[in-house]
Every structure is written in structure tokens, then in C-alpha cells.
Design a protein around this motif. Structure first.
Motif, PDB file in Angstrom:
ATOM      1  N   GLY A  10       0.932  -1.524   0.040  1.00 40.97           N
ATOM      2  CA  GLY A  10       0.067  -0.538  -0.469  1.00 40.97           C
ATOM      3  C   GLY A  10       0.531   1.342  -0.477  1.00 40.97           C
ATOM      4  N   ILE A  11       1.961   1.331   0.679  1.00 39.71           N
ATOM      5  CA  ILE A  11       2.834   2.303   0.811  1.00 39.71           C
ATOM      6  C   ILE A  11       3.367   2.468  -0.334  1.00 39.71           C
ATOM      7  N   THR A  12       3.722   1.500  -1.194  1.00 39.12           N
ATOM      8  CA  THR A  12       4.258   1.446  -2.659  1.00 39.12           C
ATOM      9  C   THR A  12       3.405   2.207  -3.515  1.00 39.12           C
ATOM     10  N   GLY A  42      -7.324   3.861  -0.287  1.00 42.53           N
ATOM     11  CA  GLY A  42      -8.211   3.198   0.082  1.00 42.53           C
ATOM     12  C   GLY A  42      -8.183   2.553   2.359  1.00 42.53           C
ATOM     13  N   ARG A  43      -6.502   0.751   1.107  1.00 44.12           N
ATOM     14  CA  ARG A  43      -7.409   0.073   2.225  1.00 44.12           C
ATOM     15  C   ARG A  43      -6.129   1.089   3.186  1.00 44.12           C
ATOM     16  N   LEU A  44      -5.046   1.333   2.683  1.00 43.53           N
ATOM     17  CA  LEU A  44      -3.865   1.887   3.615  1.00 43.53           C
ATOM     18  C   LEU A  44      -4.257   3.109   4.352  1.00 43.53           C
ATOM     19  N   GLU A  45      -5.267   3.690   3.897  1.00 39.00           N
ATOM     20  CA  GLU A  45      -5.633   4.669   4.876  1.00 39.00           C
ATOM     21  C   GLU A  45      -6.515   4.318   6.053  1.00 39.00           C
ATOM     22  N   GLU A  46      -7.221   3.304   6.015  1.00 40.65           N
ATOM     23  CA  GLU A  46      -7.831   2.544   6.723  1.00 40.65           C
ATOM     24  C   GLU A  46      -7.706   1.767   7.755  1.00 40.65           C
ATOM     25  N   ARG A  47      -6.322   0.833   6.943  1.00 37.93           N
ATOM     26  CA  ARG A  47      -5.124  -0.042   8.655  1.00 37.93           C
ATOM     27  C   ARG A  47      -4.187   1.003   9.247  1.00 37.93           C
ATOM     28  N   ARG A  51      -5.170   9.756   6.804  1.00 34.46           N
ATOM     29  CA  ARG A  51      -6.254  10.427   5.735  1.00 34.46           C
ATOM     30  C   ARG A  51      -4.696  10.876   5.229  1.00 34.46           C
ATOM     31  N   LEU A  52      -4.751  10.064   3.863  1.00 41.23           N
ATOM     32  CA  LEU A  52      -3.760  10.260   3.084  1.00 41.23           C
ATOM     33  C   LEU A  52      -3.648  12.064   1.897  1.00 41.23           C
ATOM     34  N   PHE A  53      -4.776  11.948   1.758  1.00 41.22           N
ATOM     35  CA  PHE A  53      -4.675  12.836   0.142  1.00 41.22           C
ATOM     36  C   PHE A  53      -6.144  13.275   0.677  1.00 41.22           C
ATOM     37  N   ASP A  54      -6.226  14.611   0.477  1.00 38.91           N
ATOM     38  CA  ASP A  54      -7.413  15.704   0.697  1.00 38.91           C
ATOM     39  C   ASP A  54      -8.399  15.364  -1.664  1.00 38.91           C
ATOM     40  N   ASP A  64      -1.531  16.829   5.505  1.00 30.23           N
ATOM     41  CA  ASP A  64      -0.176  16.977   6.265  1.00 30.23           C
ATOM     42  C   ASP A  64       0.071  15.428   6.603  1.00 30.23           C
ATOM     43  N   GLU A  65      -0.190  14.947   7.207  1.00 33.92           N
ATOM     44  CA  GLU A  65      -0.729  13.576   7.090  1.00 33.92           C
ATOM     45  C   GLU A  65       0.519  12.800   6.020  1.00 33.92           C
ATOM     46  N   GLY A  66      -0.398  12.976   5.465  1.00 33.82           N
ATOM     47  CA  GLY A  66       0.340  12.255   4.049  1.00 33.82           C
ATOM     48  C   GLY A  66       1.253  12.784   3.895  1.00 33.82           C
ATOM     49  N   ARG A  67       1.889  13.926   3.981  1.00 35.41           N
ATOM     50  CA  ARG A  67       3.142  14.242   3.447  1.00 35.41           C
ATOM     51  C   ARG A  67       4.287  14.065   4.752  1.00 35.41           C
ATOM     52  N   ALA A  68       4.488  13.858   6.062  1.00 35.70           N
ATOM     53  CA  ALA A  68       4.428  13.239   7.319  1.00 35.70           C
ATOM     54  C   ALA A  68       4.629  12.384   6.863  1.00 35.70           C
ATOM     55  N   LEU A  69       3.710  10.787   6.064  1.00 37.13           N
ATOM     56  CA  LEU A  69       3.978   9.969   5.818  1.00 37.13           C
ATOM     57  C   LEU A  69       5.250   9.452   4.205  1.00 37.13           C
ATOM     58  N   LEU A  70       4.890  10.704   3.463  1.00 38.05           N
ATOM     59  CA  LEU A  70       5.707  10.702   2.055  1.00 38.05           C
ATOM     60  C   LEU A  70       6.917  10.659   2.415  1.00 38.05           C
TER      61      LEU A  70
END
Length: 311
Positions: A10-12, A42-47, A51-54, A64-70
Motif C-alpha cells: 500500500g505504501i508503494t 483506501g485500504r492503507l488509510e484504513e489500516r 487520511r492521506l489525500f484531500d 499534512d499526515e500524508g506529507r509526513a508519511l511520504l
């Protein structure tokens, strides 16, 4: 507690979408359907509970969460990729999107690509000819190859080569107008064609440099100004006037006599060619293979073209 290995896949997908800012472009790059990409996100966000994208109907933007994860996962994926890099070229797969300019592309990149694609038969390459180095991540571009010193925000930059700037004109033009004896002679009695500077939007100044390092800078009044190297070559070959070309562009025409070098003692300016990659991007096996290929080609050509040995 055992780690859920499905998060890695999912991260890939997440990194591909973050780079491309598009489900569709990411799907094309990683070989999934668009719906498959959406479901993976969707599965990655659930696990992860993030919330990774607007998302809107037209735009896809990291939260902001998505940017930090990236920022966290990009170097980790790069290291995993290094460890798991296929040892055989025919095992390397993927698609590379390259942006280049009108000099580097036709005269250096395109002649190299057939050899690269033979060496890596399962890699596909898209080439986009553009004037500027823009936001590579946002455009889903993996790397850029181009001459000059463009702005390189959020990009890693590696010097590949130096190309001499050659002042030249057609033999027919020289027969009609004669040869300038000094740099300032081009300001009167001669027709000149200049290139636009992509950074400033104005025509390039002509920097003349001799072997001793002395410099003269002139700004000829030009009736014709262009933004494309092949078109500049065409203008020179048509006898329009004096131009300045990189030696990688002009060499064949100088060899055949279609163009004649003028002011050779003042043609010692070197113009750099760079490879750019997004600073935060995960480098796939295919991208790393291409970068390695370019480096090896540079070592082979050193002495013929002024390739850098530092990359």
C-alpha cells in the motif's frame, strides 16, 4: 506483533500517487488499474488510521499526515530498493518519464536510448521536451536532463557534462558578410540570432571567453530570437546569420563544412549539462538503471564529450 506486509504494498502505491498527484498516472507507472490504485489507497488509510489525500473531482493533494508519511517512507523504500535491486538487466521493469530540452534531447539523449532499451528490454521510456525544469513530482516525471543553470528547488542535481559554446555561421553567410575579427565586431555589420534564456525570459547575452580566461560580454541586436536548439540550427544553416551553438549540436555541421566556426579563439565558454531527480522521490529499479547507464556512457565518452567523472 507481526507486521502487516500488506502495508508495504500500500505504501508503494501511496508514494506513486503522491509523486504523480493522480490515480491515473500512478496506475500507468506501477501497472495497476485506476480503481485498483484507489482501493489500495483506501485500504492503507484504513489500516494506518490516516487520511492521506484531500480529494476533489479535479484535484488530489497530500494532507499534512500524508506529507509526513511520504517524508518518512521515501528513504526507507529507497534503501529497500537498493537491497532488492535485480542483478540482471532483463529483470528490471517499469516506465521512466524523462523531461529534457531541445539540445540535450535530440543530440545526446535520443541517440543513447536505443542502446539503453536493448540493455533493459523490459523498461519503457517517455520523453517530454520542455523549456523548463518544473515540479517533477507534481507532473509524474522521474528525472530531467538539460543544459544550463535552471532553478532546482526540491531537486537533486548532478553534473553530467560540459559542452563548449561555439560561435558559427553558414559558409554562404561568411562569403557574403565576412568574418568578425573580435567579439564586438558582431555588434555592427552582422546579423545575429539569439536564444531566449528560460530563466529570465530575455535573450541570452553572448559571453566570449578566450584560453587565458579573458571575457567579453555582448548583446547583439537581433531581428530573430528563438527558444529551440534545432530551430536555431535551421536558422544558421539557412544563412540567416551568426549563432552560438553547443558543440554537441554544431559538431556534425562543422565537420561537413555546412557551418563555419568564427572567433575560435573566443569560444572557450563551457555550458553544463545536468541530471535532476526529485529530492523526495523513491527511485525505482528502472530509474536507477537509467542513471547508472548515463554515468557509464559518460565515462566511455570522456575525452570526446566533456562528460563529468564526478557522478
Amino acid at each position: 506483533m507481526l507486521f502487516d506486509g500488506r502495508i508495504i504494498s500500500g505504501i508503494t502505491v501511496f508514494v506513486a500517487v503522491a509523486r504523480a498527484e493522480s490515480y491515473g498516472r500512478a496506475a500507468e507507472q506501477i501497472g495497476l488499474s485506476r480503481s485498483g490504485v484507489g482501493k489500495a489507497i483506501g485500504r492503507l488509510e484504513e489500516r494506518t488510521g490516516m487520511r492521506l489525500f484531500d480529494r476533489t473531482s479535479r484535484h488530489l493533494k497530500l494532507t499534512d499526515e500524508g506529507r509526513a508519511l511520504l517524508e518518512e517512507v521515501t528513504p526507507l523504500l529507497a534503501e529497500l530498493g537498493r537491497i532488492a535491486t535485480p542483478s540482471q538487466p532483463d529483470k528490471v521493469k517499469g516506465r521512466i518519464r524523462i523531461t529534457t530540452d531541445g539540445a540535450f534531447g535530440p543530440y545526446l539523449l535520443i541517440p543513447l536510448l536505443p542502446r539503453f532499451l536493448v540493455e533493459y528490454p523490459n523498461v519503457k521510456v517517455d520523453v517530454l521536451v520542455r523549456d523548463r525544469v518544473d515540479n517533477l513530482l507534481a507532473e509524474g516525471v522521474d528525472l530531467a536532463l538539460r543544459f544550463g543553470e535552471p532553478e532546482a528547488r526540491d531537486l537533486n542535481k548532478q553534473l553530467l557534462l560540459q559542452s563548449r559554446v561555439v560561435t558559427c555561421a553558414s559558409a554562404a553567410y561568411i562569403a557574403r558578410h565576412g568574418t568578425p575579427a573580435a567579439p564586438h565586431d558582431v555588434l555592427s555589420g552582422h546579423t545575429c540570432v539569439r536564444m531566449f534564456d528560460d530563466t529570465t525570459g530575455r535573450p541570452h547575452l553572448w559571453h566570449f571567453v578566450n584560453a587565458a580566461g579573458e571575457q567579453h560580454v555582448v548583446a547583439p541586436d537581433c531581428g530573430l530570437t528563438l527558444n529551440d536548439a534545432p530551430t536555431l540550427v535551421a536558422a544558421a544553416l539557412s544563412g540567416f546569420g551568426i549563432v552560438r551553438l553547443l558543440d554537441v549540436v554544431a559538431s556534425e555541421h562543422l565537420r561537413t563544412g555546412r557551418l563555419v566556426e568564427v572567433l575560435p579563439e573566443w569560444n572557450h565558454l563551457q555550458w553544463p549539462g545536468y541530471l535532476y531527480t526529485p529530492a523526495q522521490a523513491h527511485q525505482s529499479h528502472a530509474i536507477e538503471a537509467f542513471k547508472d547507464f548515463i554515468r557509464r556512457r559518460g565515462e566511455e565518452c570522456e575525452g570526446t564529450v566533456a562528460w563529468s567523472s564526478s557522478t
